[in-house]
Scaffold this motif. Structure first.
Motif, short mmCIF file in Angstrom:
data_model
loop_
_atom_site.label_atom_id
_atom_site.label_comp_id
_atom_site.label_asym_id
_atom_site.label_seq_id
_atom_site.Cartn_x
_atom_site.Cartn_y
_atom_site.Cartn_z
N GLU A 185 2.33 -6.67 9.75
CA GLU A 185 3.41 -5.60 10.06
C GLU A 185 2.57 -4.07 9.81
OE1 GLU A 185 7.12 -5.45 7.84
OE2 GLU A 185 7.74 -3.68 9.30
N VAL A 186 2.57 -3.34 10.74
CA VAL A 186 1.92 -1.98 10.61
C VAL A 186 2.64 -0.85 10.59
CG1 VAL A 186 -0.14 -3.31 11.73
CG2 VAL A 186 1.62 -2.13 13.26
N GLN A 199 6.66 5.40 8.39
CA GLN A 199 6.78 3.89 8.59
C GLN A 199 5.86 3.52 7.28
OE1 GLN A 199 5.49 2.51 12.34
NE2 GLN A 199 7.39 3.24 13.46
N LEU A 200 4.74 4.30 6.93
CA LEU A 200 3.91 3.98 5.95
C LEU A 200 4.71 3.88 4.58
CD1 LEU A 200 0.87 2.90 5.43
CD2 LEU A 200 0.51 5.34 4.67
N ARG A 201 5.53 4.86 4.19
CA ARG A 201 6.21 4.77 3.06
C ARG A 201 7.05 3.66 2.90
NH1 ARG A 201 5.07 10.09 3.51
NH2 ARG A 201 6.87 10.57 5.17
N HIS A 202 7.77 3.57 4.17
CA HIS A 202 8.77 2.39 4.44
C HIS A 202 8.02 1.06 4.31
CE1 HIS A 202 12.18 0.19 6.12
NE2 HIS A 202 11.31 -0.72 6.95
N ARG A 240 4.20 -6.62 13.92
CA ARG A 240 5.40 -5.92 13.93
C ARG A 240 5.18 -4.49 13.26
NH1 ARG A 240 9.63 -10.11 12.44
NH2 ARG A 240 10.79 -8.26 11.80
N SER A 241 6.23 -3.54 13.85
CA SER A 241 6.20 -2.24 12.96
C SER A 241 7.65 -2.18 12.78
CB SER A 241 5.98 -1.15 14.13
OG SER A 241 7.11 -0.79 14.99
N PRO A 242 8.17 -1.30 11.90
CA PRO A 242 9.52 -1.20 11.23
C PRO A 242 10.44 -1.11 12.53
CG PRO A 242 8.21 0.30 10.17
CD PRO A 242 7.29 -0.14 10.99
#
Ligand code: FAD
Ligand code: GLY
Length: 363
Positions: A104-105, A111-114, A257-259
């Protein structure tokens, strides 16, 4: 004195619905010497089973406040490798069970915080995940976009080709002597003194000892308003698309995956991209907005996709429930069982559902 042994009369069980859930329960029952007839109103496995991405991903998809469901998903995941092997032997075909794992990237700071929060949460549950820097993400998947910020790697989140899974189950059911009745709509079940006695088709009534309902998103239509317990299953639409890569040189090898999106590479070079999550009743139209959402999010993660042809688009209906968990087991009507509401995890939950339902029938 001559002892006469009376042969045990075989139970005859009806399974309503020919998706992965109905097929896998039927297969397990046939293995235990139960007669089974599957009723499917269309052709087999063209519902959510056909639409799915085939991810077997309890860990990376774990949601806060769904820890009981997570435990159930992990139990099913633990059965998967043996289940796939046994099914391949019974059907003579591969279901493409793949163990490269899932990445998951994050493609920007939000998105990094998530996903850092998600990593902390998953870590607190004791799930085995590895935190990756941007460079480590690109080492694993060199075609990731340059803006990748970091990610999580889960070695235990696998995949299977769900369409091959359904075909293999169909072959295994037929090989084991199961009867499959396609294009047969079940209108209702019949009962006497609160015990189920059979099913009603457009051609009339047929008698069975046990009836198992595996009708996915359409369950409320079958059970109707007067069913003696709430069965709150609703359709949740998911649109997907598929890009054809070069099978010898795929852009990715892991599920990525991404968020906002997931991408699932198949061995034949197909790359499945999904999925929207829409409350639109039984509408399965492909929409401009749905495709735009998928294409934009996928392009951010894998810009090289620009060069590849889109070969398929589709939409399916997940059987959603109030708590995202399936509804399994006995009902107030004796010998009428339910295996419905598998929402986003029906492929993952196939082995465990088949085990539980067959054990109930064989009690
Ligand atoms: P279905 O496959 O929908 O089968 C139900 C069958 O019952 C249908 O064939 C229907 O025609 C039949 N039927 C209904 N009413 C009647 C009647 N009255 N008489 C006769 N037949 C009837 N899960 C995962 O684990 N991993 C994933 O990656 C994944 N991705 C997904 C992506 C999308 C876009 C979607 C939509 C779902 C995804 N899922 C995934 C969820 C998974 O597909 C479902 O949970 C699972 O397929 C449910 O299987 P089922 O057999 O209960 O339902
Ligand atoms: N589990 C993936 C989906 O439902 O879209």
């Amino acid at each position: 004195m001559k002892i006469i042994t009376i042969p045990k009369i075989k139970k005859h069980c009806a399974v309503i619905g020919g998706g992965v859930i109905g097929l896998s329960i039927a297969w397990r029952l046939l293995q235990a010497n139960v007669n089974v007839t599957i009723f499917e109103r269309n052709t087999l496995a063209r519902g959510a089973t056909h639409a799915a991405a085939g991810m077997l991903a309890p860990q990376i998809e774990a949601e806060p406040s769904e820890e009981i469901l997570l435990n159930f998903l992990l139990q099913s995941k633990a059965l998967w490798q043996d289940f796939a092997g046994e099914l391949e032997a019974a059907s003579g075909m591969s279901v493409d069970y793949r163990t490269e794992g899932t990445l998951e990237v994050a493609m920007d700071g939000d998105q990094l915080r998530h996903i850092r929060d998600r990593y902390t949460y998953l870590d607190s549950l004791g799930l085995q995940m590895i935190w990756l820097s941007a460079a480590e993400c690109r080492e694993r998947e060199p075609y990731l976009g340059r803006s990748v910020q970091g990610g999580i790697y889960s070695a235990d989140d696998h995949q299977v080709d769900n369409r091959k899974l359904a075909k293999a189950l169909e072959i295994a059911v037929r090989n084991a002597g199961g009867i499959i009745r396609e294009h047969t709509n079940i209108l209702n079940f019949t009962q006497k003194n609160s015990t189920v006695t059979g099913v009603e088709t457009t051609a009339g009534i047929e008698n069975f000892d046990t009836v198992i309902v595996t009708t996915g998103a359409w369950t409320k239509q079958l059970l109707g308003q007067n069913f003696p317990m709430p069965v709150p299953v609703r359709p949740v639409k998911g649109q997907m698309l598929c890009v054809q890569m070069d099978a010898a040189h795929p852009l990715i090898r892991h599920v990525v995956r991404s968020p906002e999106i997931y991408m699932v590479p198949r061995l034949d070079g197909r790359l499945l991209i999904g999925a929207t999550l829409e409350e639109k009743g039984f509408n399965t139209q492909i929409t401009f907005g749905g495709m735009r959402q998928l294409i934009e999010a996928a392009w951010a993660v894998l810009p090289a996709l620009d060069e590849y042809p889109i070969v398929e688009t589709w939409a399916g209906l997940r059987p959603g429930t109030l708590d995202d968990a399936p509804i399994l087991g006995k009902t107030p009507i004796e010998n009428l069982l339910l295996a419905v509401g598998h929402y986003r995890h029906g492929i993952l939950l196939t082995p465990l559902t088949a085990k539980i339902l067959s054990e109930i029938v064989l009690q």
